[in-house]
Design an enzyme around this catalytic site. Sequence first.
Site, short mmCIF file in Angstrom:
data_model
loop_
_atom_site.label_atom_id
_atom_site.label_comp_id
_atom_site.label_asym_id
_atom_site.label_seq_id
_atom_site.Cartn_x
_atom_site.Cartn_y
_atom_site.Cartn_z
N ASP A 1 0.72 -1.17 0.14
CA ASP A 1 0.10 -0.16 -0.06
C ASP A 1 0.60 1.35 -0.11
O ASP A 1 1.84 1.39 0.77
CB ASP A 1 -0.93 0.20 1.28
CG ASP A 1 -1.96 1.25 1.20
OD1 ASP A 1 -2.72 1.13 0.43
OD2 ASP A 1 -1.73 2.08 2.15
N TYR B 1 2.57 10.18 0.76
CA TYR B 1 3.59 9.58 1.81
C TYR B 1 4.92 9.99 1.43
O TYR B 1 5.49 9.89 0.27
CB TYR B 1 3.51 7.95 1.64
CG TYR B 1 2.27 7.36 2.36
CD1 TYR B 1 1.12 7.91 2.78
CD2 TYR B 1 1.84 5.95 2.06
CE1 TYR B 1 0.06 7.68 3.16
CE2 TYR B 1 0.80 5.43 2.54
CZ TYR B 1 -0.39 6.32 3.12
OH TYR B 1 -1.44 5.84 3.82
N SER C 1 -11.16 6.16 0.90
CA SER C 1 -10.36 5.99 2.10
C SER C 1 -11.20 6.93 3.02
O SER C 1 -10.90 8.17 2.96
CB SER C 1 -9.10 6.09 2.10
OG SER C 1 -8.51 5.86 3.52
N TRP D 1 -6.32 0.26 7.95
CA TRP D 1 -5.17 0.76 8.24
C TRP D 1 -4.86 0.81 9.85
O TRP D 1 -5.97 0.86 10.71
CB TRP D 1 -5.07 2.03 7.52
CG TRP D 1 -5.75 3.16 7.69
CD1 TRP D 1 -7.07 3.51 6.99
CD2 TRP D 1 -5.86 4.36 8.74
NE1 TRP D 1 -7.71 4.83 7.27
CE2 TRP D 1 -6.81 5.19 8.58
CE3 TRP D 1 -4.83 4.66 9.81
CZ2 TRP D 1 -6.63 6.50 9.21
CZ3 TRP D 1 -5.00 5.67 10.45
CH2 TRP D 1 -6.14 6.73 10.14
N LEU E 1 -2.60 -1.96 14.66
CA LEU E 1 -2.12 -1.75 15.98
C LEU E 1 -2.12 -0.27 16.52
O LEU E 1 -1.27 0.17 17.63
CB LEU E 1 -0.47 -2.45 15.79
CG LEU E 1 -0.21 -3.70 15.39
CD1 LEU E 1 1.08 -4.22 15.33
CD2 LEU E 1 -1.03 -4.58 16.79
N ALA E 2 -2.89 0.58 16.16
CA ALA E 2 -3.12 2.05 16.34
C ALA E 2 -1.81 2.46 16.70
O ALA E 2 -1.41 3.13 17.65
CB ALA E 2 -3.92 1.83 17.99
N GLY F 1 2.40 -2.11 9.16
CA GLY F 1 3.28 -1.24 9.11
C GLY F 1 4.58 -1.79 9.80
O GLY F 1 4.21 -2.33 10.88
#
Length: 350
Positions: free
Chosen positions: A70, A75, A173, A228, A231-232, A308
């Site tokens: 992604d 970014y 999104s 997305w 895991l915060a 990520g």
Amino acid sequence: MNKTIPTRPLDAVRAGFHYGGMEYRNLGNTGLRVSALSFGAWVTFGAQIEDDTAADLMRTAYEAGVNFFDNAEAYAGGRAELVMGKILKDFGWPRSSWCVSSKVFWGGQQPTQHGLSRKHIHDACHDALKRLQVDYLDLFFCHRPDHQTPIEETVAAMTDLIRQGKVLYWGTSEWTARDIALAHEAAARNGHYAPAMEQPQYHLFHRQRVEVDYAPLYRNPGLGTTVWSPLASGLLTGKYLEGDPGDTRISLEGYDWLKKRFEGEDFEQKIAVIAKLAKLADELGITMPRLALGWVLKNPHVSTAILGASKVFQLTENLKTIDDMPKITADVMARIEEIAGSKPEPEQQF
Ligand code: NDP
């Protein structure tokens, strides 16, 4: 001709299947089978990490069966796509074996360089193709809604890119369920392609949209989700239990806004929840990040959870979640629910 995606029962395909060590799930009502765990470039590529580390991470992911990478024009101001494009080219994996995305919305400061106008969608797609060194984008997302542009224009611009073979599936999104439904209506009216997937934030502390608002859209038209920050932003790994461990994204320049979310009363409550969840993970013989990711994957409406990582050991650890899934039983899910106390109220339903 109506190009919206037809409705049909999908329970069988949504069950997912295993190939190699990975689970694959249909992206909503499409035939595209994405790995249940995918890998993204936000914060890290072209900024936090060296390009060699990015390459090691991509190789680790691909070798574990990850088939979706992604990215977005925003970014690292485009550098994340440059880095990913070079890695994909250098490794030379068959183009047919992986999917890559970009997202359009935040291109530049000039009036024509952001939003979802036909012009910016056209320019953003072509720039992403160049940076990523590919002939087509498998997935192309509208990174946020743009209420200054008629929805018909955005849907038509995406349809053109699909017809030109430059994009295979387009999605949204962080759009509301209503905005997604409006895009479908516009597509149906004009014989255009409708969005096939949405990319929302989803983890134990952020559930409303995925579990309540979008619920009608999973049945009809059959929305896929590429969720997305599962895991915060690392909080759900448990590594902040004893305070800031240092060497994380919250210490990076420009991420003060994120650091602020790792402070205060609300944060302390989350830490108390994570401390209890970490004990449960321990009891199951797994780790806290794997428990949190396993909880995300238990939701059948999650097509893929985008991981990520800034270090290879993090990714290696997180990819083990696929093997842990049999341990995340209904009883374990009920215990997680009881500890987290974060289930959204159905009456808030859209
Ligand atoms: P996560 O919530 O999973 O956070 C990942 C970060 O957590 C890592 O970079 C690392 O940060 C830390 N971490 C991960 N695993 C471990 C581990 N096992 N042990 C210790 N620390 C760990 O996901 P992201 O927030 O990175 O989001 C994933 C992807 O989602 C992005 O790359 C992007 O592609 C997409 N995204 C999309 C958005 C959108 O608006 N559409 C918005 C945000 C993300 P650290 O360096 O701090 O250790």
